[in-house]
Design a protein around this motif. Structure first.
Motif, PDB file in Angstrom:
ATOM      1  N   ARG A 235       0.163   2.432  -3.390  1.00 54.13           N
ATOM      2  CA  ARG A 235       1.258   2.457  -2.910  1.00 54.13           C
ATOM      3  C   ARG A 235       1.731   3.332  -2.519  1.00 54.13           C
ATOM      4  O   ARG A 235       1.202   4.953  -2.924  1.00 54.13           O
ATOM      5  CB  ARG A 235       2.407   2.577  -4.810  1.00 54.13           C
ATOM      6  N   LYS A 236       2.929   3.863  -1.346  1.00 53.74           N
ATOM      7  CA  LYS A 236       3.265   4.915  -0.744  1.00 53.74           C
ATOM      8  C   LYS A 236       2.233   5.544   0.494  1.00 53.74           C
ATOM      9  O   LYS A 236       2.132   6.736   0.874  1.00 53.74           O
ATOM     10  CB  LYS A 236       3.813   5.935  -1.727  1.00 53.74           C
ATOM     11  N   HIS A 237       0.620   4.853   0.517  1.00 56.39           N
ATOM     12  CA  HIS A 237       0.185   5.425   0.854  1.00 56.39           C
ATOM     13  C   HIS A 237       0.402   5.248   2.806  1.00 56.39           C
ATOM     14  O   HIS A 237       0.509   4.262   2.372  1.00 56.39           O
ATOM     15  CB  HIS A 237      -1.076   4.806   0.612  1.00 56.39           C
TER      16      HIS A 237
ATOM     17  N   ARG B 295       4.213   2.939   5.253  1.00 59.12           N
ATOM     18  CA  ARG B 295       3.893   3.094   4.212  1.00 59.12           C
ATOM     19  C   ARG B 295       4.616   1.642   3.129  1.00 59.12           C
ATOM     20  O   ARG B 295       5.799   1.211   4.326  1.00 59.12           O
ATOM     21  CB  ARG B 295       4.528   4.700   3.386  1.00 59.12           C
ATOM     22  N   HIS B 296       3.867   2.081   2.461  1.00 64.71           N
ATOM     23  CA  HIS B 296       5.245   0.393   1.397  1.00 64.71           C
ATOM     24  C   HIS B 296       5.123   0.853   0.061  1.00 64.71           C
ATOM     25  O   HIS B 296       4.384   2.162  -0.805  1.00 64.71           O
ATOM     26  CB  HIS B 296       3.944  -0.842   1.246  1.00 64.71           C
ATOM     27  N   LEU B 297       5.843   0.466  -0.344  1.00 66.04           N
ATOM     28  CA  LEU B 297       6.295   0.260  -1.845  1.00 66.04           C
ATOM     29  C   LEU B 297       5.357  -0.577  -3.228  1.00 66.04           C
ATOM     30  O   LEU B 297       5.333   0.214  -4.537  1.00 66.04           O
ATOM     31  CB  LEU B 297       7.827   0.164  -2.268  1.00 66.04           C
ATOM     32  N   TYR B 298       4.672  -1.368  -2.366  1.00 67.44           N
ATOM     33  CA  TYR B 298       3.446  -2.316  -3.161  1.00 67.44           C
ATOM     34  C   TYR B 298       2.804  -1.318  -3.029  1.00 67.44           C
ATOM     35  O   TYR B 298       1.980  -1.071  -1.658  1.00 67.44           O
ATOM     36  CB  TYR B 298       3.910  -3.519  -3.273  1.00 67.44           C
ATOM     37  N   GLU B 299       1.458  -1.581  -3.965  1.00 66.33           N
ATOM     38  CA  GLU B 299       0.232  -1.684  -4.391  1.00 66.33           C
ATOM     39  C   GLU B 299      -0.108  -3.124  -3.166  1.00 66.33           C
ATOM     40  O   GLU B 299       0.052  -4.340  -3.592  1.00 66.33           O
ATOM     41  CB  GLU B 299      -0.102  -1.753  -4.796  1.00 66.33           C
ATOM     42  N   GLU B 300      -1.530  -3.014  -2.496  1.00 65.11           N
ATOM     43  CA  GLU B 300      -1.409  -4.367  -1.334  1.00 65.11           C
ATOM     44  C   GLU B 300      -3.437  -4.126  -1.478  1.00 65.11           C
ATOM     45  O   GLU B 300      -4.059  -2.800  -1.238  1.00 65.11           O
ATOM     46  CB  GLU B 300      -1.663  -3.774  -0.111  1.00 65.11           C
ATOM     47  N   ALA B 301      -3.912  -5.575  -1.449  1.00 62.18           N
ATOM     48  CA  ALA B 301      -5.191  -5.341  -1.341  1.00 62.18           C
ATOM     49  C   ALA B 301      -5.098  -6.651  -0.336  1.00 62.18           C
ATOM     50  O   ALA B 301      -4.607  -7.421  -0.225  1.00 62.18           O
ATOM     51  CB  ALA B 301      -5.727  -6.322  -2.650  1.00 62.18           C
ATOM     52  N   LEU B 302      -5.851  -6.060   0.683  1.00 61.23           N
ATOM     53  CA  LEU B 302      -5.643  -7.235   2.439  1.00 61.23           C
ATOM     54  C   LEU B 302      -7.301  -7.831   3.047  1.00 61.23           C
ATOM     55  O   LEU B 302      -8.273  -6.350   2.926  1.00 61.23           O
ATOM     56  CB  LEU B 302      -5.060  -6.298   2.950  1.00 61.23           C
ATOM     57  N   ILE B 303      -7.533  -8.734   2.697  1.00 59.79           N
ATOM     58  CA  ILE B 303      -8.257  -9.454   2.517  1.00 59.79           C
ATOM     59  C   ILE B 303      -8.455  -9.368   4.475  1.00 59.79           C
ATOM     60  O   ILE B 303      -7.606 -10.322   4.944  1.00 59.79           O
ATOM     61  CB  ILE B 303      -8.906 -10.704   2.348  1.00 59.79           C
ATOM     62  N   ILE B 304      -9.918  -8.959   5.026  1.00 64.05           N
ATOM     63  CA  ILE B 304      -9.638  -9.602   6.689  1.00 64.05           C
ATOM     64  C   ILE B 304     -10.629 -11.497   7.208  1.00 64.05           C
ATOM     65  O   ILE B 304     -11.518 -11.503   6.233  1.00 64.05           O
ATOM     66  CB  ILE B 304     -10.421  -8.711   7.573  1.00 64.05           C
ATOM     67  N   LEU B 305      -9.476 -12.255   7.399  1.00 66.64           N
ATOM     68  CA  LEU B 305      -9.880 -12.992   7.680  1.00 66.64           C
ATOM     69  C   LEU B 305     -10.833 -13.559   8.915  1.00 66.64           C
ATOM     70  O   LEU B 305     -12.472 -13.859   8.510  1.00 66.64           O
ATOM     71  CB  LEU B 305      -9.126 -14.522   7.671  1.00 66.64           C
TER      72      LEU B 305
ATOM     73  N   ILE C  86      -0.115  -8.584  -2.484  1.00 64.76           N
ATOM     74  CA  ILE C  86       1.147  -7.602  -2.939  1.00 64.76           C
ATOM     75  C   ILE C  86       1.693  -7.338  -4.297  1.00 64.76           C
ATOM     76  O   ILE C  86       2.142  -8.246  -5.146  1.00 64.76           O
ATOM     77  CB  ILE C  86       1.702  -7.511  -2.243  1.00 64.76           C
ATOM     78  N   HIS C  87       1.717  -6.060  -5.248  1.00 64.83           N
ATOM     79  CA  HIS C  87       2.367  -5.690  -6.551  1.00 64.83           C
ATOM     80  C   HIS C  87       2.156  -4.680  -6.940  1.00 64.83           C
ATOM     81  O   HIS C  87       1.693  -4.252  -6.425  1.00 64.83           O
ATOM     82  CB  HIS C  87       1.320  -6.900  -7.684  1.00 64.83           C
TER      83      HIS C  87
ATOM     84  N   ASN D  55       7.411 -10.646  -9.228  1.00 61.84           N
ATOM     85  CA  ASN D  55       7.570  -9.786  -8.215  1.00 61.84           C
ATOM     86  C   ASN D  55       6.111  -9.241  -8.247  1.00 61.84           C
ATOM     87  O   ASN D  55       5.194  -8.192  -7.460  1.00 61.84           O
ATOM     88  CB  ASN D  55       7.861  -8.244  -9.403  1.00 61.84           C
ATOM     89  N   SER D  56       5.197 -10.458  -7.036  1.00 62.79           N
ATOM     90  CA  SER D  56       3.844 -10.470  -6.718  1.00 62.79           C
ATOM     91  C   SER D  56       4.146 -11.586  -5.435  1.00 62.79           C
ATOM     92  O   SER D  56       4.891 -12.389  -5.540  1.00 62.79           O
ATOM     93  CB  SER D  56       3.416 -10.159  -7.437  1.00 62.79           C
ATOM     94  N   ALA D  57       3.011 -11.141  -4.572  1.00 58.26           N
ATOM     95  CA  ALA D  57       2.925 -12.816  -3.573  1.00 58.26           C
ATOM     96  C   ALA D  57       1.978 -12.322  -2.277  1.00 58.26           C
ATOM     97  O   ALA D  57       1.283 -11.241  -2.643  1.00 58.26           O
ATOM     98  CB  ALA D  57       4.109 -12.067  -2.273  1.00 58.26           C
ATOM     99  N   LEU D  58       1.823 -13.530  -2.497  1.00 62.02           N
ATOM    100  CA  LEU D  58       0.041 -13.681  -1.693  1.00 62.02           C
ATOM    101  C   LEU D  58       0.792 -14.138  -0.521  1.00 62.02           C
ATOM    102  O   LEU D  58       1.295 -15.235  -0.695  1.00 62.02           O
ATOM    103  CB  LEU D  58      -0.581 -14.807  -2.390  1.00 62.02           C
ATOM    104  N   PHE D  59      -0.045 -13.386   0.653  1.00 64.54           N
ATOM    105  CA  PHE D  59       1.102 -14.384   2.397  1.00 64.54           C
ATOM    106  C   PHE D  59      -0.204 -14.511   2.892  1.00 64.54           C
ATOM    107  O   PHE D  59      -1.488 -13.421   2.439  1.00 64.54           O
ATOM    108  CB  PHE D  59       1.448 -13.077   2.680  1.00 64.54           C
ATOM    109  N   ILE D  60      -1.024 -15.100   4.164  1.00 66.95           N
ATOM    110  CA  ILE D  60      -1.914 -14.882   5.449  1.00 66.95           C
ATOM    111  C   ILE D  60      -0.523 -14.927   6.654  1.00 66.95           C
ATOM    112  O   ILE D  60       0.568 -14.896   6.711  1.00 66.95           O
ATOM    113  CB  ILE D  60      -1.731 -17.032   5.378  1.00 66.95           C
TER     114      ILE D  60
END
Length: 349
Positions: free
Chosen positions: A318-320, A283-293, A338-339, A266-271
């Motif tokens: 979540r929900k922010h 908002r999102h229901l998941y928690e996210e760490a977003l890396i700026i490339l 995300i997870h 129940n998690s994913a890495l995306f570009i």
């Protein structure tokens, strides 16, 4: 097949109790959205969908009625007419919240637990070939995931292990990811999955990596040596960039690099890519760490803003409620972990 009408573009947030039943409107005509009103679908050829919750659940029920995962939103609304709307310059300029400057540790905190962090190292830190810094941890406000920034000039990192899934974004560098005795060569710009309990390390030169762990931990556990124990049931460990695998999200796009198809829970890495624009608040229901490339921009919430640039990480609880603005003419490239959740194309107001 009969065609439903769009009731609303964005999904409906609902909290469900174990055993609770809902009857989701599939035709788009109900006066009790997102639920069936018992009559509006008559003669349309579209029947409501029954769903019963198995546990306490927070769900996003499709409002556009075109989802492929009914009754739940799958992000399809972003590609329907009027489905993806960037905030206008007039709206963005109407209220300009204060810009938060980073503190001495590189953290710019917007409010609550949302922040931007620049993972730089001091001159003293750079006296060694290997460096590790926590970016996202429970102590910093995370509930579901952690992330650590690793730099390796040459040689080998320590050997790590974790009780949960480990997902590594190799930002740049050349070398090998050693997982449970198995060798995976890499040359920057890819994801790596380490199964819970496996040992791993990175070897090579000029390596920069973002190491995510879920469930969240405070530190990466180290052991003396690599222990043979590669999980052969999940042999596909690399998430490689493939332009043909992109999914459109209005004028934006993303590609899933690693998710449950690679053994993640129940998690994913995306570009993804964001053109010069400012998204509507969402908002999102998941928690996210977003890396700026690449590129420069601004992260907004209702009360504050903070500048972001290449190398920075934005942490979203979540929900922010938030909006990411890309200010560079060439747009902004990002990598996100995300997870709990596997679809970065799903959001709600």
């Amino acid at each position: 097949m009969p065609t439903p009408i769009i009731a609303t573009i964005k999904p409906f947030y609902q909290e469900l109790k174990p055993g609770q039943k809902i009857l989701w409107c599939s035709c788009g005509r109900s006066k009790r959205q997102p639920f069936c009103d018992g009559r509006s679908h008559i003669g349309t050829g579209l029947e409501p969908v029954l769903y019963q919750a198995k546990q306490d659940e927070e769900v996003l029920l499709c409002g556009c009625k075109h989802s492929g995962t009914a009754p739940f939103c799958d992000g399809t609304h972003s590609n329907l007419p009027g489905g993806y709307v960037d905030e206008t310059e007039a709206v963005a300029a109407a209220t300009l919240p204060a810009v938060v400057a980073p503190d001495t540790q590189g953290f710019a905190r917007l409010d609550g637990r949302c922040y931007v962090v620049s993972p730089g190292f001091s001159v003293a830190d750079r006296a060694t070939d290997y460096r590790l810094r926590p970016l996202v941890t429970p102590a910093l406000g995370a509930a579901h995931q952690s992330q650590f920034y690793l730099e390796l000039d040459r040689g080998a990192s320590p050997v790590f292990t974790a009780d949960g899934d480990v997902v590594i974004w190799l930002s740049h560098g050349e070398g090998n990811a050693i997982i449970g005795g198995r060798n995976f060569p890499f040359s920057g710009g890819c994801g790596v999955h380490v199964v819970a309990g496996e040992t791993f390390r990175l070897e090579g030169q000029n390596i920069a990596a973002y190491v995510s762990v879920c469930p969240a931990v405070e530190t990466l556990e180290t052991v003396d040596a690599i222990i043979d124990g590669f999980d052969e049931s999940m042999a596909d460990r690399l998430g490689l960039i493939d332009k043909a695998a992109r999914s459109a999200m209005g004028p934006r796009y993303f590609q899933i690099l690693l998710d449950d198809h690679h053994g993640l829970d129940n998690s994913a890495l995306f570009i993804g890519h964001i053109p010069m624009s400012k998204a509507e608040m969402h908002r999102h229901l998941y928690e996210e760490a977003l890396i700026i490339l690449s590129g420069e921009g601004m992260i907004w919430n209702e009360n504050a803003r903070a500048k972001v640039c290449a190398g920075d990480v934005i942490f979203f609880p979540r929900k922010h409620i938030h909006s990411l603005q890309a200010l560079s003419p060439e747009g902004m490239d990002v990598v996100g972990f995300i997870h709990p959740g596997t679809n970065p194309g799903i959001n709600y107001y």
